[in-house]
Write a protein that holds these residues in place. Sequence first.
Motif: not given
Length: 82
Positions: A1-21
């Motif tokens: 399930m780890g790989i599947f959840s990583s694939l699903i959440s990968a498109p959100l990484l830029p948003v998470k990075g922007t929020v962090w900044v």
Amino acid sequence: MGIFSSLISAPLLPVKGTVWVAEQVRDEAERQYYDPATIRRALEEVGDAREAGTIGQEEADRMEKALVRRLLASTRRSTSKE
């Protein structure tokens, strides 16, 4: 399930990075805004400007009141974080 959840959440990484900044920028801006040394310098500058006649008494009073409110808020913020 780890790989599947990583694939699903990968498109959100830029948003998470922007929020962090954005959070980092906000925190730094608040730190500078409520810095007691910065506020005291601003109070001195207002006093100097009043003495030099570049601002009037009413404007100086208004600016000083705002700066004192910031200084008091700064004190409350620092005591609530402890």
